[in-house]
Design a protein around this motif. Sequence first.
Motif, short mmCIF file in Angstrom:
data_model
loop_
_atom_site.label_atom_id
_atom_site.label_comp_id
_atom_site.label_asym_id
_atom_site.label_seq_id
_atom_site.Cartn_x
_atom_site.Cartn_y
_atom_site.Cartn_z
N LEU A 177 0.82 -1.20 0.00
CA LEU A 177 0.00 0.00 0.00
C LEU A 177 0.86 1.26 0.00
N ALA A 178 1.95 1.24 0.78
CA ALA A 178 2.85 2.40 0.82
C ALA A 178 3.48 2.64 -0.55
N ALA A 179 3.90 1.56 -1.22
CA ALA A 179 4.48 1.71 -2.56
C ALA A 179 3.45 2.24 -3.55
N LEU A 180 2.21 1.74 -3.47
CA LEU A 180 1.17 2.20 -4.38
C LEU A 180 0.82 3.67 -4.13
N VAL A 181 0.85 4.09 -2.86
CA VAL A 181 0.58 5.50 -2.55
C VAL A 181 1.64 6.39 -3.19
N SER A 182 2.89 5.98 -3.14
CA SER A 182 3.96 6.77 -3.75
C SER A 182 3.77 6.87 -5.26
N VAL A 183 3.46 5.74 -5.89
CA VAL A 183 3.24 5.75 -7.34
C VAL A 183 2.01 6.58 -7.70
N ALA A 184 0.94 6.44 -6.91
CA ALA A 184 -0.28 7.20 -7.19
C ALA A 184 -0.06 8.70 -7.00
N THR A 185 0.75 9.08 -6.03
CA THR A 185 1.05 10.50 -5.83
C THR A 185 1.79 11.08 -7.03
N THR A 186 2.80 10.35 -7.51
CA THR A 186 3.52 10.81 -8.70
C THR A 186 2.60 10.89 -9.91
N ALA A 187 1.77 9.88 -10.09
CA ALA A 187 0.82 9.91 -11.21
C ALA A 187 -0.15 11.08 -11.08
N GLY A 188 -0.60 11.35 -9.85
CA GLY A 188 -1.51 12.47 -9.65
C GLY A 188 -0.87 13.80 -9.99
N ILE A 189 0.41 13.96 -9.65
CA ILE A 189 1.11 15.19 -9.99
C ILE A 189 1.19 15.37 -11.50
N VAL A 190 1.53 14.29 -12.19
CA VAL A 190 1.64 14.37 -13.66
C VAL A 190 0.28 14.68 -14.28
N GLN B 172 -8.60 30.52 -12.95
CA GLN B 172 -8.89 30.06 -14.30
C GLN B 172 -8.26 30.93 -15.38
N SER B 173 -7.48 31.92 -15.01
CA SER B 173 -6.89 32.83 -15.99
C SER B 173 -5.71 32.17 -16.68
N PHE B 174 -5.32 32.75 -17.82
CA PHE B 174 -4.17 32.21 -18.54
C PHE B 174 -2.87 32.47 -17.79
N GLU B 175 -2.80 33.60 -17.08
CA GLU B 175 -1.61 33.88 -16.29
C GLU B 175 -1.38 32.82 -15.23
N TYR B 176 -2.46 32.31 -14.68
CA TYR B 176 -2.33 31.28 -13.64
C TYR B 176 -1.77 29.98 -14.23
N LYS B 177 -2.06 29.72 -15.51
CA LYS B 177 -1.59 28.49 -16.14
C LYS B 177 -0.09 28.52 -16.39
N THR B 178 0.53 29.71 -16.35
CA THR B 178 1.98 29.75 -16.47
C THR B 178 2.66 29.01 -15.32
N ILE B 179 2.00 28.96 -14.17
CA ILE B 179 2.57 28.21 -13.04
C ILE B 179 2.75 26.74 -13.41
N PHE B 180 1.76 26.18 -14.08
CA PHE B 180 1.82 24.76 -14.43
C PHE B 180 2.87 24.51 -15.51
N ALA B 181 3.05 25.46 -16.43
CA ALA B 181 4.07 25.29 -17.46
C ALA B 181 5.46 25.27 -16.84
N VAL B 182 5.71 26.21 -15.94
CA VAL B 182 7.01 26.24 -15.25
C VAL B 182 7.16 25.00 -14.38
N GLY B 183 6.10 24.60 -13.69
CA GLY B 183 6.16 23.40 -12.86
C GLY B 183 6.42 22.15 -13.69
N ALA B 184 5.84 22.07 -14.87
CA ALA B 184 6.09 20.91 -15.74
C ALA B 184 7.54 20.86 -16.18
N LEU B 185 8.12 22.02 -16.51
CA LEU B 185 9.54 22.03 -16.88
C LEU B 185 10.41 21.62 -15.70
N LEU B 186 10.06 22.08 -14.52
CA LEU B 186 10.81 21.69 -13.32
C LEU B 186 10.70 20.19 -13.08
#
Length: 316
Positions: A36-49, A279-293
């Motif tokens: 269960l602990a291993a699955l939680v780790s994998v699920a957390t990573t998948a949720g982030i992606v 919901q603004s486009f400026e707010y979506k820049t956070i996700f673009a930078v986070g994806a690159l990180l």
Amino acid sequence: MSSPPRPPSVGPPGRQTLRRTRPRYGERVIQALLLLAALVSVATTAGIVISLIPPTAEFFGRVDVGEFLAGTEWTALFTKPRYGVLPLLGATLLITVIALLVAIPVGLGAAIYLSEYASPRVRKVLKPALEVLAGVPTVVYGFFALSFVTPLLQDHWPFGEGPDFNNALSAGLVMGVMIIPTIASLSEDAMAAVPDALRDGAYALGSGKRIVSVRVVVPAALSGIVAACVLGISRAIGETMIVAIASGNRATLSFNPLDAMQTMTGFIAQAGSGDIPVQSFEYKTIFAVGALLFVITFVMNMISIRLVRKYREVYE
């Protein structure tokens, strides 16, 4: 005459096995909890992606990938926005390099001392004391860099004009201090796992303590040391509060560590804590930078896995 005791269980003819006939339910519970602990780790990573993909796709639906990766101006929250991420990326890498120049030599030196030179009594005192640094909140490190390290650099800078009030140098120095416990503790654990037979063989050939430490123990523990350094790099790249407080929020493409600059995590903290509509486009820049990180960290971890497998030593 009583019959002899039966073995715990009997396998094929002529062969006996020690396998228990009664199941151990406690071991099954522990195995289920570990799974269960291993699955939680994998699920957390998948949720982030999964959480990063939709807003990042919407961002790149309006902004060209080439402009994002090669642009030299980042004014995402301004009236006339520009979405070149190089200033944020350059500041992140510069501060990370400064931190590693502090953390790797000091961390490895501390690990070698604790593993090879310190007595057991000294090790029991110094190692927990060193690991206490890992528990200090990063916001404390940030204020320490801003209120102590930066004034110290400004007052004693020997070459011309000193650093700005916000600068990359103080942030990198304090970040290096922050990741010293990570590198030192994990590297010391890797060195302690090296068999004493290797040390004894080197001593038998006439080697001194320094030669044994540097040329025998460190190469034998290289895979663990590499993993410790990569973990420190990942933590430095993902650090937020130190850079948000000490390095500033001015996104400029500069390689002068005395200047104020903004990192990727610093921008995420600034934009996420502001008054930008969700919901603004400026707010979506956070996700673009986070994806690159996320991609940078993922690539570094993949390189780390290859290096660890390449230099891993297996002992009998």
